[in-house]
Design an enzyme around this catalytic site. Structure first.
Site, PDB file in Angstrom:
ATOM      1  N   LYS A  14       5.225  57.142  17.330  1.00  0.00           N
ATOM      2  CA  LYS A  14       6.510  57.142  16.620  1.00  0.00           C
ATOM      3  C   LYS A  14       6.348  56.952  15.120  1.00  0.00           C
ATOM      4  O   LYS A  14       6.925  57.684  14.338  1.00  0.00           O
ATOM      5  CB  LYS A  14       7.400  55.970  17.079  1.00  0.00           C
ATOM      6  CG  LYS A  14       8.111  56.132  18.369  1.00  0.00           C
ATOM      7  CD  LYS A  14       9.223  55.084  18.516  1.00  0.00           C
ATOM      8  CE  LYS A  14       8.766  53.643  18.325  1.00  0.00           C
ATOM      9  NZ  LYS A  14       7.819  53.149  19.335  1.00  0.00           N
ATOM     10  N   ARG A  89      16.471  49.348  20.169  1.00  0.00           N
ATOM     11  CA  ARG A  89      15.489  48.982  21.192  1.00  0.00           C
ATOM     12  C   ARG A  89      16.131  48.295  22.391  1.00  0.00           C
ATOM     13  O   ARG A  89      15.424  47.928  23.318  1.00  0.00           O
ATOM     14  CB  ARG A  89      14.480  48.019  20.573  1.00  0.00           C
ATOM     15  CG  ARG A  89      13.121  48.642  20.243  1.00  0.00           C
ATOM     16  CD  ARG A  89      12.283  47.507  19.705  1.00  0.00           C
ATOM     17  NE  ARG A  89      10.879  47.705  19.665  1.00  0.00           N
ATOM     18  CZ  ARG A  89      10.210  48.136  18.598  1.00  0.00           C
ATOM     19  NH1 ARG A  89      10.835  48.534  17.523  1.00  0.00           N
ATOM     20  NH2 ARG A  89       8.896  48.179  18.621  1.00  0.00           N
ATOM     21  N   ARG A 128      -5.688  50.469  18.055  1.00  0.00           N
ATOM     22  CA  ARG A 128      -4.951  49.936  16.918  1.00  0.00           C
ATOM     23  C   ARG A 128      -5.284  48.459  16.695  1.00  0.00           C
ATOM     24  O   ARG A 128      -5.248  47.984  15.576  1.00  0.00           O
ATOM     25  CB  ARG A 128      -3.454  50.075  17.189  1.00  0.00           C
ATOM     26  CG  ARG A 128      -2.693  50.686  16.035  1.00  0.00           C
ATOM     27  CD  ARG A 128      -1.235  50.429  16.229  1.00  0.00           C
ATOM     28  NE  ARG A 128      -0.541  51.578  16.776  1.00  0.00           N
ATOM     29  CZ  ARG A 128       0.745  51.523  17.173  1.00  0.00           C
ATOM     30  NH1 ARG A 128       1.419  50.402  17.109  1.00  0.00           N
ATOM     31  NH2 ARG A 128       1.323  52.589  17.637  1.00  0.00           N
ATOM     32  N   ARG A 133      -3.718  44.879  13.288  1.00  0.00           N
ATOM     33  CA  ARG A 133      -2.307  44.519  13.391  1.00  0.00           C
ATOM     34  C   ARG A 133      -2.168  43.390  14.393  1.00  0.00           C
ATOM     35  O   ARG A 133      -2.477  43.543  15.555  1.00  0.00           O
ATOM     36  CB  ARG A 133      -1.489  45.728  13.844  1.00  0.00           C
ATOM     37  CG  ARG A 133      -0.647  46.299  12.737  1.00  0.00           C
ATOM     38  CD  ARG A 133       0.177  47.459  13.189  1.00  0.00           C
ATOM     39  NE  ARG A 133       1.223  47.059  14.119  1.00  0.00           N
ATOM     40  CZ  ARG A 133       2.247  47.849  14.420  1.00  0.00           C
ATOM     41  NH1 ARG A 133       2.353  49.041  13.863  1.00  0.00           N
ATOM     42  NH2 ARG A 133       3.161  47.455  15.265  1.00  0.00           N
ATOM     43  N   ARG A 144       4.181  44.006  24.821  1.00  0.00           N
ATOM     44  CA  ARG A 144       5.056  44.972  24.151  1.00  0.00           C
ATOM     45  C   ARG A 144       5.436  46.124  25.090  1.00  0.00           C
ATOM     46  O   ARG A 144       6.578  46.583  25.089  1.00  0.00           O
ATOM     47  CB  ARG A 144       4.378  45.516  22.879  1.00  0.00           C
ATOM     48  CG  ARG A 144       4.563  44.598  21.662  1.00  0.00           C
ATOM     49  CD  ARG A 144       3.523  44.808  20.581  1.00  0.00           C
ATOM     50  NE  ARG A 144       3.396  46.177  20.115  1.00  0.00           N
ATOM     51  CZ  ARG A 144       4.209  46.772  19.248  1.00  0.00           C
ATOM     52  NH1 ARG A 144       5.246  46.134  18.760  1.00  0.00           N
ATOM     53  NH2 ARG A 144       3.990  48.009  18.861  1.00  0.00           N
TER      54      ARG A 144
END
Ligand code: AMP
Length: 186
Positions: A14, A89, A128, A133, A144
């Site tokens: 996204k 969300r 990632r 992060r 998540r």
């Protein structure tokens, strides 16, 4: 005119696609995640409230995110269109967004739902994590995804029956996916 919502699970691409597409269309990229991370870094009141939820991979309370989105959407640069990345969300956020946009007389024109299989998502999120992060540590990534299926996936249903909704295959190279998204946006 493009007033776009980019939907999809964490790891679907996204953020990457949103940045590219906004650059090509010349519309603001509104990422609630970016705005919240900035607030955390600046230790603002919003940031202090949001930090704990973000570190655990949970959603920040609806009202905080709804208020920050309303503030952002009423800024002048959004009059020529915008792309929302990471909002709404939850169903409550989607309904609040409907109300705010109908007040502004600026309804959503396109809902793009990026589709990627769960095994691919987990691989991408693990990669990632190595980029530092903090909300993408593997444990947090799993949370998540869980939060996505429980709270965010139903948001697709909110838009599915509207003429604005389109699923886009999120597998392939970044360029391939961008091409598909741009085709949907016309
Ligand atoms: P993102 O960069 O969009 O993945 O967002 C990073 C984190 O910010 C999320 O895991 C949430 O903790 C928080 N966040 C971002 N957008 C929202 C939202 N619309 N509602 C609730 N929390 C959000």
């Amino acid at each position: 005119m493009n007033r776009v919502i980019m939907l999809g699970p964490p790891g679907a691409g996204k953020g990457t696609q949103s940045i590219i597409v906004c650059g090509k269309l010349g519309i603001p990229h509104i990422s609630t995640g970016d705005i919240l991370r900035q607030a955390v870094a600046n230790k603002t009141e919003l940031g202090l409230k949001a930090k704990g939820y973000m570190e655990e991979g949970k959603l920040v309370p609806d009202q905080l995110v709804i208020d920050l989105t309303r503030q952002r959407l009423t800024q002048e640069d959004c009059a020529q269109g915008f792309l929302l990345d990471g909002f709404p969300r939850t169903l409550d956020q989607a309904e609040a967004l409907d109300r705010m946009l109908s007040e502004l007389g600026a309804p959503i024109t396109h809902v793009v739902d990026l589709k990627v299989e769960e095994t691919v998502l987990l691989d991408r999120i693990r990669n990632r994590a190595s980029e530092g992060r903090t909300d993408d540590k593997v444990e947090v990534a799993a949370e998540r995804l869980k939060v996505y299926w429980a709270q965010t996936a139903p948001v697709s249903g909110h838009y599915r029956d509207a003429g604005t909704y389109q699923e886009v295959n999120g597998l392939g190279t970044v360029e391939e996916v961008t091409e598909r998204v741009l085709k949907v946006l016309g």
